[in-house]
Structure formats: structure tokens, C-alpha cells
Design an enzyme around this catalytic site. Structure first.
Site, PDB file in Angstrom:
ATOM      1  N   ARG A 249       0.811  -1.237   0.000  1.00 47.03           N
ATOM      2  CA  ARG A 249       0.000   0.000   0.000  1.00 47.03           C
ATOM      3  C   ARG A 249       0.834   1.272   0.000  1.00 47.03           C
ATOM      4  O   ARG A 249       0.440   2.283   0.593  1.00 47.03           O
ATOM      5  CB  ARG A 249      -0.959   0.034   1.202  1.00 47.03           C
ATOM      6  CG  ARG A 249      -2.133  -0.921   1.093  1.00 47.03           C
ATOM      7  CD  ARG A 249      -3.249  -0.343   0.247  1.00 47.03           C
ATOM      8  NE  ARG A 249      -4.179  -1.388  -0.161  1.00 47.03           N
ATOM      9  CZ  ARG A 249      -5.379  -1.592   0.381  1.00 47.03           C
ATOM     10  NH1 ARG A 249      -5.805  -0.813   1.327  1.00 47.03           N
ATOM     11  NH2 ARG A 249      -6.146  -2.549  -0.042  1.00 47.03           N
TER      12      ARG A 249
ATOM     13  N   ASP B 115      -6.398  -3.572  -7.889  1.00 48.01           N
ATOM     14  CA  ASP B 115      -6.968  -4.239  -6.716  1.00 48.01           C
ATOM     15  C   ASP B 115      -7.129  -5.722  -7.014  1.00 48.01           C
ATOM     16  O   ASP B 115      -7.253  -6.118  -8.184  1.00 48.01           O
ATOM     17  CB  ASP B 115      -8.329  -3.633  -6.341  1.00 48.01           C
ATOM     18  CG  ASP B 115      -8.650  -3.920  -4.883  1.00 48.01           C
ATOM     19  OD1 ASP B 115      -8.245  -3.142  -4.015  1.00 48.01           O
ATOM     20  OD2 ASP B 115      -9.276  -4.971  -4.600  1.00 48.01           O
TER      21      ASP B 115
ATOM     22  N   ARG C 299      -6.538  11.665  -6.841  1.00 51.20           N
ATOM     23  CA  ARG C 299      -7.768  10.977  -6.452  1.00 51.20           C
ATOM     24  C   ARG C 299      -8.947  11.937  -6.297  1.00 51.20           C
ATOM     25  O   ARG C 299     -10.074  11.595  -6.651  1.00 51.20           O
ATOM     26  CB  ARG C 299      -7.456  10.246  -5.146  1.00 51.20           C
ATOM     27  CG  ARG C 299      -8.530   9.460  -4.520  1.00 51.20           C
ATOM     28  CD  ARG C 299      -8.831   8.185  -5.296  1.00 51.20           C
ATOM     29  NE  ARG C 299      -9.649   7.329  -4.461  1.00 51.20           N
ATOM     30  CZ  ARG C 299     -10.927   7.577  -4.174  1.00 51.20           C
ATOM     31  NH1 ARG C 299     -11.531   8.619  -4.692  1.00 51.20           N
ATOM     32  NH2 ARG C 299     -11.594   6.749  -3.389  1.00 51.20           N
TER      33      ARG C 299
ATOM     34  N   ARG D 293      -3.221   7.045   0.158  1.00 47.67           N
ATOM     35  CA  ARG D 293      -3.598   8.272   0.854  1.00 47.67           C
ATOM     36  C   ARG D 293      -2.497   8.914   1.691  1.00 47.67           C
ATOM     37  O   ARG D 293      -2.602  10.089   2.039  1.00 47.67           O
ATOM     38  CB  ARG D 293      -4.801   8.005   1.766  1.00 47.67           C
ATOM     39  CG  ARG D 293      -6.063   7.822   0.970  1.00 47.67           C
ATOM     40  CD  ARG D 293      -7.247   7.473   1.856  1.00 47.67           C
ATOM     41  NE  ARG D 293      -8.337   6.982   1.022  1.00 47.67           N
ATOM     42  CZ  ARG D 293      -9.189   7.776   0.385  1.00 47.67           C
ATOM     43  NH1 ARG D 293      -9.104   9.077   0.486  1.00 47.67           N
ATOM     44  NH2 ARG D 293     -10.150   7.248  -0.362  1.00 47.67           N
TER      45      ARG D 293
ATOM     46  N   TYR E 247     -14.482 -13.017  -0.792  1.00 50.85           N
ATOM     47  CA  TYR E 247     -15.242 -11.823  -1.231  1.00 50.85           C
ATOM     48  C   TYR E 247     -16.408 -12.197  -2.148  1.00 50.85           C
ATOM     49  O   TYR E 247     -17.464 -11.576  -2.112  1.00 50.85           O
ATOM     50  CB  TYR E 247     -14.320 -10.826  -1.940  1.00 50.85           C
ATOM     51  CG  TYR E 247     -13.415 -10.077  -0.983  1.00 50.85           C
ATOM     52  CD1 TYR E 247     -13.915  -9.033  -0.201  1.00 50.85           C
ATOM     53  CD2 TYR E 247     -12.079 -10.412  -0.841  1.00 50.85           C
ATOM     54  CE1 TYR E 247     -13.100  -8.348   0.692  1.00 50.85           C
ATOM     55  CE2 TYR E 247     -11.249  -9.730   0.051  1.00 50.85           C
ATOM     56  CZ  TYR E 247     -11.769  -8.705   0.810  1.00 50.85           C
ATOM     57  OH  TYR E 247     -10.965  -8.038   1.694  1.00 50.85           O
TER      58      TYR E 247
HETATM   59  O1  1CP Z   1       0.204   0.302  -3.328  1.00 55.31           O
HETATM   60  C1  1CP Z   1      -0.225  -0.855  -3.387  1.00 55.31           C
HETATM   61  O2  1CP Z   1      -0.007  -1.724  -2.516  1.00 55.31           O
HETATM   62  C2  1CP Z   1      -0.990  -1.276  -4.639  1.00 55.31           C
HETATM   63  C3  1CP Z   1      -2.392  -1.186  -4.587  1.00 55.31           C
HETATM   64  C4  1CP Z   1      -3.310  -2.194  -3.924  1.00 55.31           C
HETATM   65  C5  1CP Z   1      -3.151  -3.557  -3.602  1.00 55.31           C
HETATM   66  C6  1CP Z   1      -1.903  -4.407  -3.703  1.00 55.31           C
HETATM   67  C7  1CP Z   1      -4.641  -1.842  -3.611  1.00 55.31           C
HETATM   68  C8  1CP Z   1      -5.230  -0.513  -3.799  1.00 55.31           C
HETATM   69  N1  1CP Z   1      -5.297  -2.975  -3.199  1.00 55.31           N
HETATM   70  C9  1CP Z   1      -4.413  -4.039  -3.150  1.00 55.31           C
HETATM   71  C10 1CP Z   1      -4.702  -5.423  -2.784  1.00 55.31           C
HETATM   72  C11 1CP Z   1      -5.908  -5.723  -1.971  1.00 55.31           C
HETATM   73  N2  1CP Z   1      -7.200  -5.248  -2.122  1.00 55.31           N
HETATM   74  C12 1CP Z   1      -5.940  -6.672  -0.928  1.00 55.31           C
HETATM   75  C13 1CP Z   1      -4.749  -7.516  -0.521  1.00 55.31           C
HETATM   76  C14 1CP Z   1      -3.830  -6.781   0.375  1.00 55.31           C
HETATM   77  C15 1CP Z   1      -4.358  -6.462   1.758  1.00 55.31           C
HETATM   78  O3  1CP Z   1      -4.646  -7.401   2.516  1.00 55.31           O
HETATM   79  O4  1CP Z   1      -4.460  -5.270   2.057  1.00 55.31           O
HETATM   80  C16 1CP Z   1      -7.249  -6.715  -0.411  1.00 55.31           C
HETATM   81  C17 1CP Z   1      -7.768  -7.591   0.717  1.00 55.31           C
HETATM   82  C18 1CP Z   1      -8.036  -5.823  -1.178  1.00 55.31           C
HETATM   83  C19 1CP Z   1      -9.483  -5.559  -1.027  1.00 55.31           C
HETATM   84  C20 1CP Z   1      -9.733  -4.146  -0.688  1.00 55.31           C
HETATM   85  N3  1CP Z   1      -9.581  -3.115  -1.570  1.00 55.31           N
HETATM   86  C21 1CP Z   1     -10.063  -3.592   0.573  1.00 55.31           C
HETATM   87  C22 1CP Z   1     -10.246  -4.374   1.851  1.00 55.31           C
HETATM   88  C23 1CP Z   1     -11.674  -4.585   2.146  1.00 55.31           C
HETATM   89  C24 1CP Z   1     -11.942  -5.351   3.414  1.00 55.31           C
HETATM   90  O5  1CP Z   1     -12.143  -6.564   3.318  1.00 55.31           O
HETATM   91  O6  1CP Z   1     -11.974  -4.741   4.478  1.00 55.31           O
HETATM   92  C25 1CP Z   1     -10.165  -2.203   0.405  1.00 55.31           C
HETATM   93  C26 1CP Z   1     -10.573  -1.174   1.422  1.00 55.31           C
HETATM   94  C27 1CP Z   1      -9.827  -1.914  -0.938  1.00 55.31           C
HETATM   95  C28 1CP Z   1      -9.732  -0.583  -1.589  1.00 55.31           C
HETATM   96  C29 1CP Z   1      -8.390  -0.143  -1.959  1.00 55.31           C
HETATM   97  N4  1CP Z   1      -7.518  -0.851  -2.757  1.00 55.31           N
HETATM   98  C30 1CP Z   1      -6.363  -0.134  -2.941  1.00 55.31           C
HETATM   99  C31 1CP Z   1      -6.507   1.091  -2.196  1.00 55.31           C
HETATM  100  C32 1CP Z   1      -5.478   2.193  -2.146  1.00 55.31           C
HETATM  101  C33 1CP Z   1      -7.762   1.076  -1.575  1.00 55.31           C
HETATM  102  C34 1CP Z   1      -8.367   2.158  -0.685  1.00 55.31           C
HETATM  103  C35 1CP Z   1      -9.435   2.932  -1.393  1.00 55.31           C
HETATM  104  C36 1CP Z   1      -9.067   4.286  -1.920  1.00 55.31           C
HETATM  105  O7  1CP Z   1      -7.943   4.815  -1.802  1.00 55.31           O
HETATM  106  O8  1CP Z   1      -9.977   4.897  -2.443  1.00 55.31           O
END
Ligand code: 1CP
Length: 339
Positions: free
Chosen positions: A24, A74, A37, A28, A150
């Protein structure tokens, strides 16, 4: 490649210093990310616009000095490509209008091909070009079990009890679904390599909610198929909270195993052996502490992993309310340290 430290560490070659990137890292915590964004309708517009995804993928390389870029996307793009579209609801997380309930639902899913995700492939191609070989580009996907969770649940969850109920009540259907997700993920990862990914990571974020026996049956078997099929570039398997699976993971056909902060470093090395690179494993909450504490804990971590076969990272993604300066301080501490 100008800086190939991450790739060399993954292959078990000697490195001048421990390389670092952060899960991540694009997001943000960076003001320049928030600026991109804020002009958009939402997260999906960013993921689906290759030029913008490329821009935010490179931001942490420029402003944090990390040794790798990870493509901004994602894990949920695969369920969507298979036929289950998702929405990313602001401040809440993912939401699926359709979920998987029955055999018919599974039969209706497509096996995704890389061409079904042209925006990811184009973002990778563009980013590979724009990075100009400064650092490696990491591609990724979700592990089949985490994606199934999911697809059954339809959203995030603390317990994923609907998904776990499915494993207990419909194990055969679960295997059919995992098979389709695995085939889709293999196609997707191979496409990412062709589009420019120098390394890959499989995220099993919900590994830790299964029993060891269930984990072998419903997750590791499928991760193993992915590792055996995708041999083009080094691959990392990160299974959050799966301390019980470390021995079995040491047998996977992959280069690197990701550790979270609950896993003792020396014990993990002993269990996993010397044929894998380890990645991790700082608690992201350390980055809320003062600099002297960040420095002390970071050096302790680096010494525990030793000089080779380690890629420094956090044990899970950075929390969005972390101060950017603290993140940069952590990265600099790793980059300045010499064994
Ligand atoms: O910078 C990086 O790491 C690349 C971007 C990235 C990656 C590798 C994002 C962007 N998502 C992911 C993988 C991801 N997505 C995982 C595996 C890693 C982890 O465990 O964190 C998972 C479980 C998700 C699913 C997901 N996407 C969630 C979790 C939901 C839950 O179950 O609670 C969320 C909140 C997201 C949204 C998301 N994905 C990425 C970002 C930056 C965000 C936040 C939203 C935003 O900024 O608007």
C-alpha cells in the site's frame, strides 16, 4: 535494470544492502496521490485509467525512494472479469451486487483471460515504459481463497462467516469455484508478465481465518498450482496470519514468502529454511511512533533477518493515516543500514 536489488534478493543473490518496498505504498499517505484521487469519481476510475494508475504507481518511487513499484490496482478485478462486478464504496470498502450461492452461479462465471483486463495490462505497459528500468515493477493478484471469500460474502467482513459456512456446507462447490479462480489468476499473472511485471505477489489476506487443515485443502493447494504454472519471474506468496502454514509454504515453487509481524523472524527462518527469500515484516503501527523508536525497531528487524534473502517491507499494508515523513524515515533507515 538500474536498481535490481529486490529481484536479486528474491533470487537469493548477494545484495549491497537490504532492499525495501511497502504494501500500500501508493495511496492516501501521499499528498500527490490525494490530489489525483480528489479529481475523480472514485477508486475504480483511478484503477481503470492506465495513465493515472501509472502516475500513482510511480509516485512512491519518486517521493519515498522505495526499491520497487507495485502496479496500482486491486485484487477484486479478477472477480469482476469473471462476471461479478464490484463497487468500491467510499470509507466502507468493496461491495458486490451479485454473489455466489449455487452451482449455477459458478457455472455462469467465466474463466478470465488477461485480455479481459485491458486497463491493467495497459497500466503495466505504460508504467514499465515510464519507470525506464529505475526499479522493478511488481504485478499481483489475490489468492483463490481470499477471492472466494469476497465472492461469497459480497463485501469485507470481520469473520467471513458466510464464506467459511460455504466451505463446511458446500465443499465440492467451493473446489469448483477455487478451480475457476485459479485458472483465471494464472492467465492474469502470465498476462501481467507479458505486459511488463518483473515480479509477482499473491495476496492471501484472509489466510488466518482458516484452520490449518482447511488452509491446506482450500488455499495452499491452489496457491501451489499458481506457483507451478507461473515460473517466468520471481513470485512472492504473502499469507496474512498463516503462521501455521510456514512449513508447508517452504515447499511452494516460489522465490519469496511474506511474513506478518506476528511471526518471529528467527523461528520463521528456521521453519522455512534457506531456500526462500523472506519479505516483511514490520508492524505498520510502528510508523505512528517517534523516530528514535522507528529506528531502533527497524535495525532490530534488519539484524534478525540478516544480510541476504530479505526484502524489507511491512507485515501488512500501510494505514492511510500514517504520516508520510515517518514512512520516509523508515525507508531511509533501511537504505542507510549496512550489515
Ligand atoms: O500500493 C499498493 O499496494 C498497490 C495497490 C493495492 C493492492 C496491492 C490496492 C489498492 N489494493 C491491493 C490489494 C488488496 N485489495 C488486498 C490484498 C492486500 C491487503 O490485505 O491489504 C485486499 C484484501 C483488497 C481488497 C480491498 N480493496 C479492501 C479491503 C476490504 C476489506 O475486506 O476490508 C479495500 C478497502 C480496498 C480498496 C483499496 N484498494 C487499494 C486502495 C489504495 C484502496 C483504498 C481505497 C481508496 O484509496 O480509495
Amino acid at each position: 535494470m538500474i536498481n535490481d536489488l529486490v529481484l536479486r534478493a528474491a533470487r537469493g543473490e548477494k545484495v549491497e544492502r537490504t532492499p525495501i518496498w511497502l504494501m500500500r505504498q501508493a495511496g492516501r499517505i501521499l499528498p500527490e496521490y490525494r490530489a489525483v484521487r480528489s479529481k475523480l469519481s472514485g477508486f475504480k476510475e483511478l484503477v481503470e485509467s492506465p495513465d493515472l494508475a501509472c502516475e500513482v504507481t510511480i509516485q512512491p518511487v519518486d517521493s519515498l525512494g522505495v526499491d520497487a513499484a507495485i502496479i496500482f490496482s486491486d485484487i477484486l478485478v479478477i472477480p469482476e472479469a469473471m462476471g461479478l462486478p464490484y463497487q468500491m464504496i467510499e470509507a466502507k470498502g468493496p461491495w458486490f451486487e451479485k454473489t455466489i450461492q449455487s452451482q449455477k452461479d459458478i457455472e455462469q462465471l467465466r474463466i478470465a483471460q488477461a485480455d479481459d483486463l485491458p486497463y491493467v495490462m495497459n497500466a503495466l505497459k505504460l508504467t514499465k515504459r515510464e519507470l525506464n528500468n529505475r526499479v522493478p515493477l511488481i504485478g499481483f493478484c489475490g489468492a483463490p481463497w481470499t477471492l472466494l471469500a469476497y465472492m461469497i460474502e459480497g463485501s469485507g467482513s470481520k469473520t467471513f462467516s458466510k464464506a467459511k459456512k460455504f466451505l463446511y456446507t458446500q465443499p465440492q462447490l467451493a473446489h469448483q469455484l477455487l478451480e475457476k479462480i485459479t485458472q483465471s489468476s494464472i492467465n492474469y499473472l502470465k498476462g501481467q508478465v507479458i505486459a511488463g511485471a518483473d515480479m509477482l505477489q499473491v495476496f492471501d489476506s484472509w489466510a488466518g481465518i482458516l484452520s490449518p487443515e482447511q488452509y491446506t485443502e482450500f488455499s495452499l493447494n491452489y496457491i501451489s498450482q499458481i506457483c507451478n504454472a507461473v515460473k517466468e519471474v520471481p513470485l512472492t506468496v504473502f499469507a496474512k496470519d498463516a503462521y501455521f502454514a510456514r512449513k508447508a509454504m517452504s515447499q511452494l515453487n516460489c522465490a519469496t514468502i511474506g511474513l506478518d509481524w506476528t511471526m518471529d523472524i528467527a523461528e520463521s527462518r528456521e521453519i522455512i529454511g534457506n531456500t526462500k527469500t523472506l519479505q516483511g515484516n514490520m508492524d505498520p503501527c510502528l510508523l505512528y511512533a517517534d523516530q528514535d523508536i522507528i529506528k531502533k525497531e527497524t535495525i532490530k528487524m534488519l539484524k534478525a533477518f540478516g544480510p541476504n534473502r530479505h526484502i524489507a517491507n511491512l507485515g501488512h499494508g500501510i494505514y492511510p493515516d500514517t504520516e508520510k515523513d515517518k514512512v520516509k524515515f523508515f525507508v531511509d533507515t533501511v537504505k542507510e543500514f549496512r550489515h
